[in-house]
Design a protein around this motif. Sequence first.
Motif, PDB file in Angstrom:
ATOM      1  N   ALA A  69       0.892  -1.397   0.058  1.00  0.00           N
ATOM      2  CA  ALA A  69       0.007   0.037   0.078  1.00  0.00           C
ATOM      3  C   ALA A  69       0.801   1.353   0.044  1.00  0.00           C
ATOM      4  O   ALA A  69       0.590   2.338  -0.495  1.00  0.00           O
ATOM      5  N   GLU A  98       2.122  -1.616  -7.405  1.00  0.00           N
ATOM      6  CA  GLU A  98       1.195  -1.062  -6.264  1.00  0.00           C
ATOM      7  C   GLU A  98       2.049   0.095  -5.424  1.00  0.00           C
ATOM      8  O   GLU A  98       1.352   1.116  -4.975  1.00  0.00           O
ATOM      9  N   ALA A 102       1.222   4.000  -5.262  1.00  0.00           N
ATOM     10  CA  ALA A 102       0.733   4.624  -4.090  1.00  0.00           C
ATOM     11  C   ALA A 102       1.761   5.686  -3.542  1.00  0.00           C
ATOM     12  O   ALA A 102       1.292   6.768  -2.986  1.00  0.00           O
TER      13      ALA A 102
END
Length: 167
Positions: A69, A98, A102
């Motif tokens: 994340a 990812e 992010a």
Amino acid sequence: MATKKVAVIMGSDSDFPTVSKAIKKLNALEIPCEVHVMSAHRTPDAASSFARSAKEAGFGVIIAAAGMAAHLAGVLAASTTLPVIGIPIKSSNLGGMEALLATVQMPSGIPVATVAIDGAENAAILAAQMLALSDDKLAAKLTQAKKDMAEGVAKKDAAIQEKLKEL
């Protein structure tokens, strides 16, 4: 004037093998650094508190490494006016994409400079370049490093030219 410190914050101790490349580069440039594990999700108060007090503690730049994340750099950037450099860490899930997205997709007003996935050495060099804006001694070290790199490439080119003669 003493060189300001660089904070190197990683979201997990599993990020250390990648982050160690930044630490080694900072050490080679004689830039003092502190290294900590803090999580945007598990210890958000500690991360925000660290960022809020970083400037007064003598830091000039914060490097934040996180995977998946990867909200750590943004959490830190939201709590300080110091430059924050994000290192997206490669994961087994999506190969670091990812984390890259992010880290790089910060909202307006919360900038995070972002290097390549696992680009810890470049994060350290970018931090050094930021500090070198007000540190002539550090700027000279960076200039020399660029000259050394160019000389290394020239030597490799000369070696290839010799190999071409053998064909």
